[in-house]
Scaffold this motif. Structure first.
Motif, PDB file in Angstrom:
ATOM      1  N   SER A 188     -56.982 -46.714  21.055  1.00 23.55           N
ATOM      2  CA  SER A 188     -57.548 -45.594  21.811  1.00 23.55           C
ATOM      3  C   SER A 188     -59.029 -45.801  22.090  1.00 23.55           C
ATOM      4  N   GLN A 189     -59.564 -44.941  22.945  1.00 23.49           N
ATOM      5  CA  GLN A 189     -60.968 -45.028  23.355  1.00 23.49           C
ATOM      6  C   GLN A 189     -61.922 -44.780  22.193  1.00 23.49           C
ATOM      7  N   ALA A 190     -61.443 -44.105  21.150  1.00 27.56           N
ATOM      8  CA  ALA A 190     -62.293 -43.810  19.999  1.00 27.56           C
ATOM      9  C   ALA A 190     -62.211 -44.888  18.928  1.00 27.56           C
ATOM     10  N   GLY A 191     -61.348 -45.905  19.146  1.00 31.25           N
ATOM     11  CA  GLY A 191     -61.105 -46.910  18.120  1.00 31.25           C
ATOM     12  C   GLY A 191     -62.338 -47.674  17.690  1.00 31.25           C
ATOM     13  N   ASP A 192     -63.237 -47.956  18.637  1.00 33.06           N
ATOM     14  CA  ASP A 192     -64.421 -48.760  18.310  1.00 33.06           C
ATOM     15  C   ASP A 192     -65.428 -48.013  17.446  1.00 33.06           C
ATOM     16  N   THR A 193     -65.464 -46.685  17.590  1.00 41.40           N
ATOM     17  CA  THR A 193     -66.460 -45.889  16.856  1.00 41.40           C
ATOM     18  C   THR A 193     -65.862 -45.130  15.677  1.00 41.40           C
ATOM     19  N   ALA A 194     -64.536 -45.101  15.577  1.00 43.11           N
ATOM     20  CA  ALA A 194     -63.890 -44.380  14.474  1.00 43.11           C
ATOM     21  C   ALA A 194     -64.072 -45.147  13.172  1.00 43.11           C
ATOM     22  N   ALA A 195     -64.568 -44.463  12.160  1.00 41.80           N
ATOM     23  CA  ALA A 195     -64.777 -45.107  10.856  1.00 41.80           C
ATOM     24  C   ALA A 195     -65.036 -44.051   9.805  1.00 41.80           C
ATOM     25  N   VAL A 196     -64.662 -44.363   8.572  1.00 35.08           N
ATOM     26  CA  VAL A 196     -64.918 -43.439   7.462  1.00 35.08           C
ATOM     27  C   VAL A 196     -66.417 -43.210   7.301  1.00 35.08           C
ATOM     28  N   SER A 197     -67.212 -44.181   7.678  1.00 36.04           N
ATOM     29  CA  SER A 197     -68.672 -44.060   7.546  1.00 36.04           C
ATOM     30  C   SER A 197     -69.248 -42.957   8.420  1.00 36.04           C
ATOM     31  N   ASN A 198     -68.469 -42.455   9.385  1.00 38.75           N
ATOM     32  CA  ASN A 198     -68.938 -41.333  10.202  1.00 38.75           C
ATOM     33  C   ASN A 198     -69.224 -40.098   9.348  1.00 38.75           C
ATOM     34  N   LEU A 199     -68.668 -40.069   8.138  1.00 38.44           N
ATOM     35  CA  LEU A 199     -68.878 -38.924   7.249  1.00 38.44           C
ATOM     36  C   LEU A 199     -70.295 -38.878   6.698  1.00 38.44           C
ATOM     37  N   TRP A 200     -71.018 -39.989   6.753  1.00 35.18           N
ATOM     38  CA  TRP A 200     -72.392 -39.997   6.230  1.00 35.18           C
ATOM     39  C   TRP A 200     -73.386 -40.768   7.092  1.00 35.18           C
ATOM     40  N   ALA A 201     -72.903 -41.402   8.165  1.00 29.93           N
ATOM     41  CA  ALA A 201     -73.772 -42.285   8.949  1.00 29.93           C
ATOM     42  C   ALA A 201     -74.780 -41.545   9.824  1.00 29.93           C
ATOM     43  N   PHE A 202     -74.524 -40.282  10.116  1.00 30.35           N
ATOM     44  CA  PHE A 202     -75.406 -39.537  11.022  1.00 30.35           C
ATOM     45  C   PHE A 202     -76.144 -38.451  10.237  1.00 30.35           C
ATOM     46  N   ASP A 203     -77.277 -38.840   9.646  1.00 33.80           N
ATOM     47  CA  ASP A 203     -78.135 -37.946   8.859  1.00 33.80           C
ATOM     48  C   ASP A 203     -77.495 -37.500   7.548  1.00 33.80           C
ATOM     49  N   GLY A 204     -76.514 -38.257   7.059  1.00 36.45           N
ATOM     50  CA  GLY A 204     -75.960 -37.985   5.748  1.00 36.45           C
ATOM     51  C   GLY A 204     -74.820 -36.981   5.749  1.00 36.45           C
ATOM     52  N   PHE A 205     -74.255 -36.755   4.548  1.00 37.70           N
ATOM     53  CA  PHE A 205     -73.126 -35.840   4.389  1.00 37.70           C
ATOM     54  C   PHE A 205     -73.561 -34.396   4.578  1.00 37.70           C
ATOM     55  N   PHE A 206     -74.823 -34.093   4.244  1.00 43.30           N
ATOM     56  CA  PHE A 206     -75.391 -32.750   4.445  1.00 43.30           C
ATOM     57  C   PHE A 206     -76.508 -32.860   5.504  1.00 43.30           C
ATOM     58  N   PRO A 207     -76.171 -33.086   6.771  1.00 45.68           N
ATOM     59  CA  PRO A 207     -77.196 -33.348   7.797  1.00 45.68           C
ATOM     60  C   PRO A 207     -78.141 -32.188   8.044  1.00 45.68           C
ATOM     61  N   LYS A 208     -77.703 -30.957   7.816  1.00 44.02           N
ATOM     62  CA  LYS A 208     -78.545 -29.781   8.047  1.00 44.02           C
ATOM     63  C   LYS A 208     -79.035 -29.170   6.740  1.00 44.02           C
ATOM     64  N   GLY A 209     -78.767 -29.846   5.633  1.00 47.70           N
ATOM     65  CA  GLY A 209     -79.181 -29.329   4.343  1.00 47.70           C
ATOM     66  C   GLY A 209     -78.078 -28.526   3.661  1.00 47.70           C
TER      67      GLY A 209
END
Length: 476
Positions: A188-209
């Motif tokens: 699928s189109q999301a295959g290249d960006t889909a990853a478990v690391s998405n849970l923390w890769a963008f400003d962490g697991f608590f991105p807004k605190g």
């Protein structure tokens, strides 16, 4: 005769009240499963993801543990004395007649405003296909159609809810499987960006605190409203001693799979920054994956879920009004059943109040969902608190030898109920802190004043109502 005083071993509670008994084990189980899957997950999760990011998964898990404590407390009470209008009856028995009256009416309010939320959500879902149709028009059409559908037999209601729930469960499992496929095989189109690391890769697991994450708990608790609906079925299920414990004990895996599991998979497939308020995260995820038809199908499923919940709300409000009338705490007209053995008058009055949701969709369509969900959450928290407090007092009575022990004791006794009470009070504090949701506390304060006046009028007309208590014998 009050609803607490009826019922024998051969004719469980509710049989001689005139209702048609038609909820078998299969239907009760699926209603219990479907009750944990509603608009709060399908639509409300979008706004909460935007506020909390991946940490929303933890909030759902935390709230899910508390919900399990509440349901085990309710289960112990239900097997001690399975009665129609259980929440009000237990409040009446352990806290006094006024609390039974207040809880019954507040549970009615919860379902009325939940119905408003479901109508609002359904209108938003239709907007996905027909953006030119105003939200209020769609909400009104659904209100009228569901009103007609609700004037049917209990047996057919149970069958409809069985299939509604089956659609929701099947669709959610399908979404999880497809999401896992994208993560594992990268199609699928999301295959290249889909990853478990998405849970923390963008400003962490608590991105807004952590604070922002905790503020989503009020929305998360709304998502769990209606899990206690299985308690309402206690007076109509064919074998409550077997079906209710099974339904309650399966709650942890339902929460783990349908809430924690589904959100975890979605947030791995699509990064949390791409979700927004007013858009179902499930629809957005399928669109991102590149399956347009899939997004449309999911939108249909979540539309079905919203209408299913609203349908259950109409049913519940009609029953609660009749229970209140049987207890002398509502006008006697609500006791009457139609030729199809439904509390048609109570349903009609409830639907008229649900019509306020249509007005909100006309006046403030962008804020209608947030307003009604906050009021529903506040009413639901009161109901849950009454279940927990009643459970604590029941356990005290059992320990003192004044009441028989239940066949379905809650693990940890009253300790878990104390933990759940503290958690619910904490969530209430969060609601008070948030300027947008604080309005619901003003609404509840006005509601309490209105009910207080109503109680004073009832006592002046019938002083004995304040002294009435249910029979202590176990029924069902």
């Amino acid at each position: 005769m009050t609803s607490a005083q009826v019922g024998t071993d051969k004719a469980p509670q509710g049989a001689e009240e005139g209702y048609e008994r038609g909820l078998g084990s299969r239907q009760v189980q699926m209603i219990a499963i479907g009750g944990a899957i509603g608009v709060g997950l399908f639509l409300g999760a979008g706004a909460n993801i935007a506020k909390a990011g991946p940490s929303l998964i933890l909030m759902y898990a935390l709230a899910g543990v508390i919900i399990f404590f509440i349901m085990r407390a309710l289960g112990e009470l239900l097997l001690y004395r399975p009665v129609s209008g259980s929440f009000a009856e237990y409040s009446r028995e352990f806290l006094g007649p006024f609390f039974g009256y207040f809880t019954g009416w507040t549970y009615w309010l919860m379902w009325v405003v939940t119905g408003m939320a479901e109508l609002t959500a359904a209108a938003i879902y239709v907007n996905y296909w027909f953006p030119q149709i105003p939200q209020w028009v769609t909400a009104l059409v659904f209100l009228v159609v569901l009103f007609g559908v609700n004037l049917i037999s209990v047996k057919l209601f149970g069958e409809l809810e069985f299939w509604f729930s089956m659609v929701k469960v099947t669709a959610l499992i399908g979404m999880i499987v497809i999401g896992l496929g994208v993560l594992t095989f990268g199609f699928s189109q999301a295959g290249d960006t889909a990853a478990v690391s998405n849970l923390w890769a963008f400003d962490g697991f608590f991105p807004k605190g952590i604070g922002s994450s905790l503020m989503t708990l009020q929305g998360v608790m709304f998502a769990y409203l209606a899990v206690e609906l299985v308690g309402v079925t206690a007076g109509e299920s064919e074998d409550p001693e077997k079906t209710l414990p099974k339904a309650i004990n399966t709650l942890p895996w339902r929460i783990a799979l349908f809430y924690v599991g589904a959100l975890t998979v979605i947030l791995c497939v699509v990064k949390w920054t791409e979700f927004a308020e007013g858009v179902s995260p499930f629809v957005a995820a399928f669109a991102k994956i590149g399956i347009p038809a899939g997004a449309g199908i999911v939108n249909f499923v979540v539309l079905t879920a919203a209408l299913s919940s609203c349908n259950s709300g109409m049913y519940s409000t009609g029953r609660m009004l009749r229970n209140l009338a049987e207890s002398g705490e509502a006008p006697g007209a609500f006791k009457k059943l139609s030729s199809t053995k439904t509390p048609a008058f109570g349903i009609t009055v409830s639907v008229l109040f649900m019509g306020i949701g249509v007005v909100l969709n006309y006046v403030v369509p962008e804020k209608a969902f947030g307003y009604v969900t906050s009021v529903a959450t506040a009413a639901g928290i009161w109901t849950w608190l009454m279940i927990l407090v009643s459970h604590v007092l029941y356990r005290r009575a059992v320990d003192a030898g004044r009441l028989p022990a239940s066949a379905f004791p809650a693990p940890g006794g009253a300790k878990c109920s104390y933990v759940a009470i503290a958690f619910l009070l904490f969530v209430t504090g969060l609601i008070a802190y948030d300027a947008d949701s604080r309005i619901c506390l003003y609404v509840m304060a006005g509601w309490a004043v209105a009910l207080g006046i109503g109680w004073a009028v009832l006592k002046s007309r019938n002083p004995q109502i304040a002294d009435r208590a249910p029979e202590p014998e176990k029924v069902g």
